[in-house]
Structure formats: structure tokens, C-alpha cells
Design a protein around this motif. Structure first.
Motif, short mmCIF file in Angstrom:
data_model
loop_
_atom_site.label_atom_id
_atom_site.label_comp_id
_atom_site.label_asym_id
_atom_site.label_seq_id
_atom_site.Cartn_x
_atom_site.Cartn_y
_atom_site.Cartn_z
N ALA A 18 2.83 -0.08 7.07
CA ALA A 18 3.58 -0.29 5.83
C ALA A 18 3.56 -1.77 5.50
O ALA A 18 3.20 -2.62 6.33
N PRO A 41 3.06 2.71 2.45
CA PRO A 41 4.41 2.65 1.89
C PRO A 41 4.85 1.20 1.73
O PRO A 41 4.43 0.32 2.49
N VAL A 52 4.83 3.34 -3.05
CA VAL A 52 3.58 3.44 -2.31
C VAL A 52 2.49 2.70 -3.09
O VAL A 52 2.41 2.84 -4.32
N SER A 54 -1.54 2.55 -3.37
CA SER A 54 -2.75 3.28 -3.00
C SER A 54 -3.97 2.50 -3.44
O SER A 54 -3.89 1.50 -4.17
N ALA A 97 8.69 6.59 -4.76
CA ALA A 97 7.72 7.17 -3.84
C ALA A 97 7.96 8.66 -3.68
O ALA A 97 9.10 9.12 -3.70
N THR A 99 8.22 11.37 -1.19
CA THR A 99 8.47 11.41 0.25
C THR A 99 8.86 12.82 0.67
O THR A 99 9.02 13.71 -0.16
#
Length: 228
Positions: A18, A41, A52, A54, A97, A99
Motif C-alpha cells: 500500500a 490501496p 485505490v 491502479s 475504494a 472494499t
């Protein structure tokens, strides 16, 4: 219904890569490359998941670069330009996010992935603190469950509830996750119910249900009976 259903916490990866919201662009790229992950994350100072980042979020910068001979692949929106100018995780991240709770079932996690079209989910506790990450391949771990373990759960947790009054025992065999049920049961209408419950047992790949109804009783012998 069964007593040993797997939860996300049973299959998730606990070592999580993370970044903090202040992580800069190049550090995020280095982290992804070093750990061979496609998303990370973003955490606040207390370890709560904020969003998040990406690969797709990072590629906005490449997409709008000046001088690209072919130009952008699609019309650019104001948000694209904002993302392209972002330099930190807090600016780049997709938020909120998506989750999943640690105690969620594997089907719940799979449905969340499918609904949001993501390959992995940060796993959090009730306060949103990061506990791990679960991926598609993690959800498949349940299919490595031992065949005899599956068979024993079916005998213990399924059959007594569906066929409580069965005089003859139902035989359960499991091979490579495929369950075969054989025997006679008092009510054939319950056969599809049993098959459905067996399919819900973690690790079951398929069900071959060869159950049959009770033996036909012979007709009473009326030969020689006194006539009225």
C-alpha cells in the motif's frame, strides 16, 4: 446452512503493498513494478483505506502526452486532464475504494468484483482499516479443499437436515470436488433440494445425484382369500 463456510479472511493475502496519500507518481510506479501488482490501496495516517491507485489511473498521464503522433484514443474529458496532471496518490486515486469486509463470504466477494469489474479488493475491518487483499485467484483456493473434508461436511451438515427420516444411509463420495450421492430416500421431491444444498458447500465443483425413491412395496397377495 453449513457450519464451516469459508470467509474472505480465510483466503486473503495478509501481506499487502500500500502507499500513503502523499506518495509521488514515480514511487507508485516503482512500488507496482517491484511487487508486480496492478493496483495499490491508498491509506491515511491511521491505516484506513481512502482509495485505490491502479495502472489505469497512472496511464492517464501517458494518454494525454503532447506530441503523441496518433493522438488520444478517445475524446478527453476534463477529469482526464485533471488525472493526467496529478502527481501524488491522493490526487490519482479512485475514491471511494471498493472494499470487502473480512467476514464476507466468498460469493459476496466474487459478486462485488464482478459488479465493479475489478480483479482484487482491499479487505478491511469494521473501521475501514486495511487487513489484507483478496484477488480472484484467492477466491479459487476453496476448490483445493480435501475431498474427504467435503464429504464429511455433507454427511454432517447437509444430509441430516434434508433426509432426517431416511431408513437407508445415503452414500457420499467425492473425487476432485465432484460429489456423487447414491441411495434411496423416502421422498424423491427432496432430491433436488439435497443437490442444491450440496452445491453450496465450499469446494464442491459439481454434483452427480443418483438418489432414488423408496422401494416399491409388493401388492398384497389376495389369492386364496375368502370371497364375499
Amino acid at each position: 446452512m453449513t457450519g464451516t463456510s469459508y470467509a474472505v479472511t480465510d483466503v486473503m493475502t495478509r501481506t499487502v503493498v500500500a502507499v500513503r496519500r502523499g506518495a509521488v507518481f514515480k514511487d507508485i510506479v516503482r512500488t507496482m513494478r517491484r511487487w508486480r501488482v496492478s493496483a495499490v490501496p491508498v491509506l491515511d495516517d491511521e491505516g484506513h483505506v481512502m482509495g485505490v491507485v491502479s495502472e489505469a489511473d497512472l496511464l492517464h498521464k501517458e494518454e494525454v502526452r503532447d506530441g503523441a503522433p496518433e493522438g488520444p484514443a478517445r475524446p478527453l474529458r476534463p477529469d482526464d486532464l485533471t488525472r493526467a496532471a496529478a502527481a501524488t496518490a491522493g490526487e490519482l486515486m479512485t475514491t471511494p475504494a471498493v472494499t470487502v469486509q473480512a467476514d464476507a463470504t466468498l460469493p459476496q466477494a466474487a459478486r462485488t468484483m464482478a459488479r465493479h469489474r475489478v480483479k482484487r479488493l482491499p479487505v478491511v475491518d469494521a473501521d475501514g482499516t486495511l487487513l489484507g487483499v483478496v484477488s480472484r485467484v484467492d477466491l479459487l483456493k476453496v476448490y483445493l479443499r480435501d475431498d474427504e473434508d467435503i464429504a464429511e461436511e455433507i454427511r454432517r451438515e447437509v444430509l441430516p437436515h434434508v433426509f432426517a427420516d431416511t431408513a437407508e444411509p445415503v452414500e457420499v463420495r467425492v473425487r476432485d470436488g465432484v460429489v456423487t450421492l447414491t441411495g434411496r430416500v423416502p421422498d424423491p421431491a427432496l432430491v433436488p433440494v439435497a443437490a442444491g444444498w450440496v452445491r453450496s458447500v465450499d469446494g464442491v465443483v459439481d454434483v452427480d445425484c443418483a438418489l432414488t425413491g423408496p422401494r416399491d412395496r409388493p401388492a398384497p397377495d389376495t389369492e386364496g382369500a375368502p370371497r364375499s
